[in-house]
Design a protein around this motif. Structure first.
Motif, PDB file in Angstrom:
ATOM      1  N   VAL A   5      26.175  -5.937 -42.131  1.00 43.11           N
ATOM      2  CA  VAL A   5      25.385  -5.430 -43.241  1.00 43.11           C
ATOM      3  C   VAL A   5      23.951  -5.939 -43.153  1.00 43.11           C
ATOM      4  O   VAL A   5      22.982  -5.188 -43.319  1.00 43.11           O
ATOM      5  N   LEU A   6      23.788  -7.230 -42.880  1.00 41.62           N
ATOM      6  CA  LEU A   6      22.450  -7.801 -42.797  1.00 41.62           C
ATOM      7  C   LEU A   6      21.640  -7.164 -41.682  1.00 41.62           C
ATOM      8  O   LEU A   6      20.439  -6.947 -41.807  1.00 41.62           O
ATOM      9  N   ALA A 169      23.135  16.519 -46.532  1.00 37.25           N
ATOM     10  CA  ALA A 169      23.100  15.295 -47.328  1.00 37.25           C
ATOM     11  C   ALA A 169      23.720  14.183 -46.509  1.00 37.25           C
ATOM     12  O   ALA A 169      24.633  14.413 -45.709  1.00 37.25           O
ATOM     13  N   ARG A 170      23.205  12.978 -46.680  1.00 37.09           N
ATOM     14  CA  ARG A 170      23.746  11.814 -45.970  1.00 37.09           C
ATOM     15  C   ARG A 170      23.879  10.653 -46.954  1.00 37.09           C
ATOM     16  O   ARG A 170      23.125  10.548 -47.913  1.00 37.09           O
ATOM     17  N   PHE A 171      24.849   9.792 -46.688  1.00 37.08           N
ATOM     18  CA  PHE A 171      25.006   8.629 -47.550  1.00 37.08           C
ATOM     19  C   PHE A 171      25.793   7.543 -46.827  1.00 37.08           C
ATOM     20  O   PHE A 171      26.555   7.799 -45.885  1.00 37.08           O
ATOM     21  N   LEU A 172      25.551   6.328 -47.244  1.00 34.35           N
ATOM     22  CA  LEU A 172      26.354   5.182 -46.856  1.00 34.35           C
ATOM     23  C   LEU A 172      26.984   4.672 -48.132  1.00 34.35           C
ATOM     24  O   LEU A 172      26.266   4.300 -49.068  1.00 34.35           O
ATOM     25  N   PRO A 173      28.312   4.676 -48.215  1.00 35.68           N
ATOM     26  CA  PRO A 173      28.945   4.215 -49.458  1.00 35.68           C
ATOM     27  C   PRO A 173      28.437   2.831 -49.851  1.00 35.68           C
ATOM     28  O   PRO A 173      28.239   1.967 -49.013  1.00 35.68           O
ATOM     29  N   LYS A 174      28.197   2.639 -51.138  1.00 33.14           N
ATOM     30  CA  LYS A 174      27.633   1.393 -51.637  1.00 33.14           C
ATOM     31  C   LYS A 174      28.519   0.213 -51.243  1.00 33.14           C
ATOM     32  O   LYS A 174      29.732   0.219 -51.470  1.00 33.14           O
ATOM     33  N   ILE A 175      27.914  -0.775 -50.599  1.00 33.51           N
ATOM     34  CA  ILE A 175      28.629  -1.976 -50.181  1.00 33.51           C
ATOM     35  C   ILE A 175      28.150  -3.138 -51.033  1.00 33.51           C
ATOM     36  O   ILE A 175      26.958  -3.413 -51.116  1.00 33.51           O
ATOM     37  N   LYS A 181      24.070  -6.478 -51.242  1.00 33.88           N
ATOM     38  CA  LYS A 181      24.282  -5.107 -51.694  1.00 33.88           C
ATOM     39  C   LYS A 181      23.485  -4.195 -50.777  1.00 33.88           C
ATOM     40  O   LYS A 181      22.348  -4.504 -50.427  1.00 33.88           O
ATOM     41  N   ILE A 182      24.067  -3.058 -50.419  1.00 33.65           N
ATOM     42  CA  ILE A 182      23.350  -2.116 -49.555  1.00 33.65           C
ATOM     43  C   ILE A 182      23.850  -0.703 -49.816  1.00 33.65           C
ATOM     44  O   ILE A 182      25.021  -0.484 -50.119  1.00 33.65           O
ATOM     45  N   GLY A 183      22.958   0.258 -49.722  1.00 37.25           N
ATOM     46  CA  GLY A 183      23.334   1.650 -49.893  1.00 37.25           C
ATOM     47  C   GLY A 183      22.299   2.568 -49.268  1.00 37.25           C
ATOM     48  O   GLY A 183      21.130   2.190 -49.110  1.00 37.25           O
ATOM     49  N   LEU A 216      17.017   3.869 -47.867  1.00 36.70           N
ATOM     50  CA  LEU A 216      17.933   2.745 -47.628  1.00 36.70           C
ATOM     51  C   LEU A 216      17.472   1.575 -48.466  1.00 36.70           C
ATOM     52  O   LEU A 216      16.300   1.180 -48.420  1.00 36.70           O
ATOM     53  N   SER A 217      18.381   1.007 -49.248  1.00 28.67           N
ATOM     54  CA  SER A 217      18.011  -0.138 -50.086  1.00 28.67           C
ATOM     55  C   SER A 217      19.050  -1.233 -49.931  1.00 28.67           C
ATOM     56  O   SER A 217      20.236  -0.975 -49.704  1.00 28.67           O
TER      57      SER A 217
END
Length: 336
Positions: A5-6, A169-175, A181-183, A216-217
């Protein structure tokens, strides 16, 4: 999982400062800390923006009405040979309180991508009215950990509409973990101009325009590490990018080739938030929400790739040549 994630965000590089150097850098004063951190983070910001900007298309042939494709997309943005992005020149004349311990006035030091180690600096000054005397080593970067790429990944879906138009549309499920935290999310549109030609189905190639936006946040809370006294200490990073592309591809039943010319523009905002109590010779120096770093990125890229279609199952891969070149690969499931 946390390490992966990091790596997927600017936080992967910021983690190094947060763990070992943030107290020392803030002791030099906000101006010096912000100046150094801005230069240190700039290359990994640029690499990250280029990384998330890729993967918007694997064909110029837009899907027909009701056609769809769901993809798992991964990007590997390399910097192994980007020596100019792994270091920057630190000139002490540009800093208020930082000096090199060996008396040098200018040196090449590592960025967040670099591997230069053992560079010591000193502080002997009044900072915020308090006497500060300290010596510490400047942080190195990802290359010092034998990491020479910045990855990104997400799930992407495309649906065909009428008249050669396809929406994406694209997404990374909220982790969420205890401290990370990342999404990611994004949206795009593709229009196939060859669909308007009378002999569309007979043409051997398709030509399209694609526009895609990605955000990306991520947040890394390091209050519990006790590296520096204070509370609610965290790094909050946000990246956004736009990709404007002209795409051409073949129109064969099984194996196809595609390529594109892209203009990428993006930015990042990195906030160091919370309360920080910097130990000094006398009284602690207290900072609240010390500073925000903003970076902007823009550039042109070109890519070439191939796509294998086996019924509902498809594979694609392409290589994008730009300031930070990227290998993109996708596993796709689709209909029509």
């Amino acid at each position: 999982m946390k390490k992966l994630v990091l790596l997927m965000t600017l936080i992967c590089a910021s983690h190094g400062i947060a763990q070992s150097n943030l107290n020392d850098l803030l002791a030099a004063g906000l101006n010096d800390a912000e100046r150094f951190t801005t230069a240190w983070l700039a290359p990994v910001t640029e690499a990250s923006v280029y990384s998330i900007s890729n993967g918007w298309y694997n064909s110029a042939d837009a899907k027909p009405l009701g056609g769809f494709e769901v993809s798992i997309v991964g990007n590997i943005t390399g910097f192994k040979n980007k020596d100019d992005k792994k270091s920057f020149t630190l000139n002490t004349a540009d800093y208020e309180n930082l000096t090199f311990t060996d008396g040098s006035t200018s040196k090449e030091v590592a960025t967040a991508l670099g591997d230069i180690e053992g560079i010591d600096v000193a502080i002997n000054a009044l900072v915020e009215g308090q006497p500060v005397s300290a010596t510490f080593e400047l942080p190195s970067g990802l290359a010092s950990e034998d990491i020479n790429f910045v990855p990104s990944g997400y799930i992407q879906a495309s649906v065909g509409l009428i008249k050669g138009t396809e929406v994406k549309a694209r997404f990374l499920p909220k982790i969420n973990t205890d401290d990370v935290k990342i999404g990611l999310y994004g949206f795009g549109i593709q229009h196939d101009f060859t669909k308007h030609l009378p002999a569309d189905k007979l043409l051997p190639v398709a030509i399209s325009a694609v526009i895609g936006y990605t955000n990306l946040s991520g947040e890394y809370d390091f209050t519990s590490t006790d590296v520096i006294a204070g509370e609610n200490q965290r790094l909050d990073a946000s990246f956004s990018s736009w990709n404007f592309s002209a795409v051409v591809s073949t129109r064969l039943p099984v194996i196809n080739f595609y390529g594109g010319l892209n203009y990428i523009t993006g930015k990042s905002d990195t906030n160091i938030l919370g309360r920080y109590e910097i130990e000094t010779i006398a009284q602690p120096i207290v900072y609240n929400d010390p500073f925000t770093i903003n970076n902007k990125v823009s550039g042109v890229s070109g890519n070439i790739g191939t796509k294998l279609k086996l019924g509902f199952f498809r594979l694609n891969a392409d290589y994008n040549i730009s300031e930070f070149s990227t290998l993109t690969f996708g596993i796709n499931f689709g209909f029509r």
